[in-house]
Design a protein around this motif. Structure first.
Motif, mmCIF file in Angstrom:
data_model
loop_
_atom_site.group_PDB
_atom_site.id
_atom_site.type_symbol
_atom_site.label_atom_id
_atom_site.label_comp_id
_atom_site.label_asym_id
_atom_site.label_seq_id
_atom_site.Cartn_x
_atom_site.Cartn_y
_atom_site.Cartn_z
ATOM 1 N N GLY A 111 7.582 29.446 -21.277
ATOM 2 C CA GLY A 111 6.861 30.015 -20.132
ATOM 3 C C GLY A 111 7.509 29.744 -18.787
ATOM 4 O O GLY A 111 6.824 29.646 -17.770
ATOM 5 N N GLN A 112 8.858 29.648 -18.763
ATOM 6 C CA GLN A 112 9.537 29.348 -17.494
ATOM 7 C C GLN A 112 10.051 30.604 -16.780
ATOM 8 O O GLN A 112 10.754 30.507 -15.775
ATOM 9 C CB GLN A 112 10.729 28.412 -17.750
ATOM 10 N N LEU A 113 9.730 31.787 -17.328
ATOM 11 C CA LEU A 113 10.203 33.025 -16.701
ATOM 12 C C LEU A 113 9.029 33.945 -16.374
ATOM 13 O O LEU A 113 8.032 33.979 -17.084
ATOM 14 C CB LEU A 113 11.158 33.777 -17.644
ATOM 15 N N ASP A 114 9.188 34.709 -15.270
ATOM 16 C CA ASP A 114 8.197 35.731 -14.909
ATOM 17 C C ASP A 114 8.587 37.089 -15.474
ATOM 18 O O ASP A 114 7.733 37.888 -15.858
ATOM 19 C CB ASP A 114 8.099 35.858 -13.373
ATOM 20 N N LEU A 115 9.896 37.384 -15.485
ATOM 21 C CA LEU A 115 10.374 38.685 -15.959
ATOM 22 C C LEU A 115 11.636 38.527 -16.803
ATOM 23 O O LEU A 115 12.532 37.751 -16.456
ATOM 24 C CB LEU A 115 10.677 39.604 -14.773
ATOM 25 N N LEU A 116 11.697 39.295 -17.890
ATOM 26 C CA LEU A 116 12.866 39.288 -18.776
ATOM 27 C C LEU A 116 13.313 40.734 -18.983
ATOM 28 O O LEU A 116 12.534 41.566 -19.441
ATOM 29 C CB LEU A 116 12.506 38.666 -20.136
ATOM 30 N N TYR A 117 14.572 41.029 -18.638
ATOM 31 C CA TYR A 117 15.139 42.367 -18.855
ATOM 32 C C TYR A 117 15.889 42.373 -20.184
ATOM 33 O O TYR A 117 16.661 41.458 -20.465
ATOM 34 C CB TYR A 117 16.098 42.736 -17.720
ATOM 35 N N VAL A 118 15.665 43.418 -20.980
ATOM 36 C CA VAL A 118 16.304 43.473 -22.294
ATOM 37 C C VAL A 118 16.632 44.930 -22.643
ATOM 38 O O VAL A 118 15.868 45.832 -22.320
ATOM 39 C CB VAL A 118 15.395 42.790 -23.364
ATOM 40 N N ALA A 119 17.803 45.142 -23.271
ATOM 41 C CA ALA A 119 18.194 46.502 -23.681
ATOM 42 C C ALA A 119 17.408 46.890 -24.932
ATOM 43 O O ALA A 119 17.056 46.015 -25.736
ATOM 44 C CB ALA A 119 19.691 46.532 -23.970
ATOM 45 N N PRO A 120 17.121 48.191 -25.134
ATOM 46 C CA PRO A 120 16.297 48.593 -26.286
ATOM 47 C C PRO A 120 16.913 48.188 -27.626
ATOM 48 O O PRO A 120 16.189 47.802 -28.552
ATOM 49 C CB PRO A 120 16.203 50.119 -26.159
ATOM 50 N N GLU A 121 18.261 48.233 -27.727
ATOM 51 C CA GLU A 121 18.912 47.848 -28.990
ATOM 52 C C GLU A 121 18.648 46.373 -29.287
ATOM 53 O O GLU A 121 18.407 45.988 -30.435
ATOM 54 C CB GLU A 121 20.435 48.063 -28.913
#
Length: 606
Positions: A111-121
């Motif tokens: 729980g140390q992040l507010d937002l995580l960006y990830v590619a669909p693959e």
């Protein structure tokens, strides 16, 4: 969460974290919908503030907001921008080492992040699903949601699998966002992502700060150079070309003529392409010459022009590409040169594609709509917005409004053209047909004895350029098609018969000789962007300071502050942190990081 509590907390985050005094358009409603656990489908033009619609709900809800983005190259900039305002953000993609990825996965789980960006693959891997099942998820944001559409210009097969999010995480709200979708694509997004019951938010597609201009293609590159030199000297811009070869040649031509330009296309080495994109985002006054492989999600707010040297395949593609100009709301240009060869080439590409007949028919209809936009006698913006189902009035900020084209009854010249095509047995290309009309005695015409035809020389009163303009409009009107045999022969359609027989009139736009562009005034309602000499000096000094900061922090210049914020600072001239706090785009973290520097520069100069 309590309704009042949510809207107050959302506004507080907007002011203190992002530095904006109020939400725009439907942002507040969207934030409330998602923060309260509801699903949303959001259509908002580029530069309309889509990212805040999921970033703020992610900060309001427990857990991490997972943003699905197809753009690995841009994740770094998005994360940099969030870290600059004090939001805990990271990305997971194939550019990272195993150790880096493991470190970020631990942060997600704890729980140390507010937002995580990830590619669909990446999202679709078992490892990522296990990570999400073990973690507290605030929401899923599916950016560039039009990638799910098989009819669209950016189809990504992996996007179709994203409906699995609803099955695996039924209680986590989802928000899908895109800047362009006609009603058909909108329905497809809702269906494929299992968002048929989601609240839909459709903003106006209008970008009033963009001036649309479409010119007759004569010298192509030279016209582009004249346009940049007259209207956008020293500005950042994007130039789109259809082929990789043309991208390379155009970038070289601009550099030879004193305009710093970089090429970008899918045939380049990955490292070189990524380096050019990074330079474009991080440096000022660069022009990127690219195929449509470049640009989706480009966050650079100060792109002052987008130019097309070739005709786009569809209005969606054109809207998406031109929408990369003027994201900061300041005046920008969308310029295109277009000629008969563009139409021939696009038609040939459709006919020779591997697609089935139904798909080719859809592509043909999209191209027809694009030609209609190019050849329209009325306001271009009205025509553009009408395509997306939005009614509007003349804009006063496109070439057809500023210099209304003259229309005339073109029935007789069109009849002459159609007759000439018929008389040469529909076996010859444009150049030959026009030479017959104009009575040019070439060897080829004599060989075929076309100088004995009744139509030989009946159009001698018009130049070759005028006849090409008439032919282009006749093709756009569907009276003539270009056969894709080796000669590109012109053929009459069934629609040509009533015109030839005199039963149907044809209105055309009068040919206007291309003139050298002049520096134009800003569009109506944008006078406030012009700075007084003192303000301009402050603005330039702030830009130089920003460049140094960007280098020091290794981020793009606009991540520190966009031009629009620097302009506001130059106008307000704050000499204390209290005065700087009220400027749009200056949140608490940026005030703490940069406030002292800015106030020092202003105090020194005022």
């Amino acid at each position: 969460m309590d309704h009042l509590d949510i809207s107050q907390r959302a506004l507080h985050l907007l002011e203190t974290v992002f530095g904006y005094p109020a939400f725009r358009g439907q942002q507040a409603e969207i934030v409330e919908q998602v923060a309260n656990g509801g699903d949303a489908l959001v259509l908002m033009p580029t530069g309309g503030g889509k990212s805040l619609c999921y970033q703020i709900p992610a900060l309001l809800r427990d857990g991490v907001g997972v943003v699905v983005s197809p753009l690995i190259a841009l994740m770094q900039d998005q994360v940099d921008a969030l870290e600059e305002v004090g939001v805990r953000a990271a990305f997971l993609n194939s550019t990272q080492t195993w150790e880096e990825a493991s470190r970020i996965e631990r942060m997600v789980r704890t729980g140390q992040l507010d937002l995580l960006y990830v590619a669909p693959e990446r999202l679709m891997t078992q490892r990522c699903f296990d990570l999400l099942q073990d973690s507290k998820i605030a929401l899923f944001a599916i950016d560039e949601a039009h990638c799910v559409s098989q009819w669209g210009h950016d189809f990504r097969p992996e996007y179709i699998k994203l409906s699995v999010l609803h099955e695996q995480f039924p209680n986590v709200p989802r928000i899908a966002l895109t800047a362009t979708a006609d009603p058909q694509t909108r329905a497809e997004i809702a269906h494929r992502l299992d968002l048929t019951n989601a609240a839909q938010f459709v903003s106006s597609f209008d970008r009033p700060n963009i001036r649309y201009q479409i010119v007759e293609k004569t010298t192509g590159r030279k016209q582009l150079l004249d346009f940049i030199t007259a209207e956008h000297p020293g500005d950042a811009g994007i130039v789109y070309c259809l082929s990789r070869k043309k991208v390379e040649e155009t970038a070289e031509f601009l550099n030879e003529n004193g305009i710093r330009a970089l090429p970008y296309h899918a045939g380049m080495e990955h490292a070189k392409r990524a380096a050019n994109q990074s330079r474009f985002l991080r440096e000022e006054s660069l022009v990127m010459v690219a195929t449509i492989a470049f640009g989706m999600g480009i966050d650079k707010p100060d792109v002052r022009f987008v130019a097309h040297l070739d005709l786009p395949k569809s209005i969606e593609g054109y809207y998406q590409e031109t929408g990369r100009a003027g994201r900061d709301g300041l005046p920008a240009s969308a310029w295109m040169s277009y000629g008969l060869q563009d139409v021939v080439l696009q038609r040939r590409m459709i006919d020779e594609s591997e697609a089935d007949e139904n798909f080719k028919r859809v592509l043909g209809m999209k191209l027809d709509a694009m030609l209609g936009l190019c050849e329209t006698l009325s306001c271009r913006r009205v025509r553009l917005l009408d395509y997306f189902g939005e009614a509007s009035g003349p804009c006063g900020n496109c070439d057809t409004c500023l210099l209304p084209p003259v229309s005339f009854d073109g029935t007789v010249p069109v009849q002459k053209l159609l007759s000439a095509i018929y008389r040469v047995d529909q076996r010859f290309a444009a150049t030959h047909v026009i030479e017959v009309l104009r009575g040019v005695e070439t060897e080829r015409i004599k060989t075929w004895r076309h100088d004995t035809l009744s139509v030989f020389g009946v159009g001698a009163d018009r130049s070759e350029q005028e006849w090409r303009a008439i032919l282009r409009q006749v093709i756009a009107l569907g009276l003539v098609t270009v056969d894709h045999d080796q000669y590109s022969s012109l053929k009459l359609t069934d629609a040509a018969r009533p015109v030839l027989k005199g039963g149907q009139k044809v209105q055309l736009r009068q040919y206007q000789k291309p003139s050298k562009p002049k520096r134009t005034s800003a569009p109506k309602g944008y006078a406030e962007t012009f700075l007084e000499p003192e303000e301009q000096a402050i603005f330039e000094r702030l830009r130089a300071w920003r460049m140094g900061m960007a280098r020091e922090h290794n981020v793009a210049a606009f991540v520190i502050f966009p031009d629009a914020t620097l302009r506001d600072i130059a106008k307000v001239k704050p000499t204390s942190l209290g005065e700087l706090r009220g400027v749009s785009g200056v949140g608490e973290k940026k005030l703490a990081s940069y406030g002292g520097d800015i106030v020092g520069i202003i105090s020194e100069m005022v």
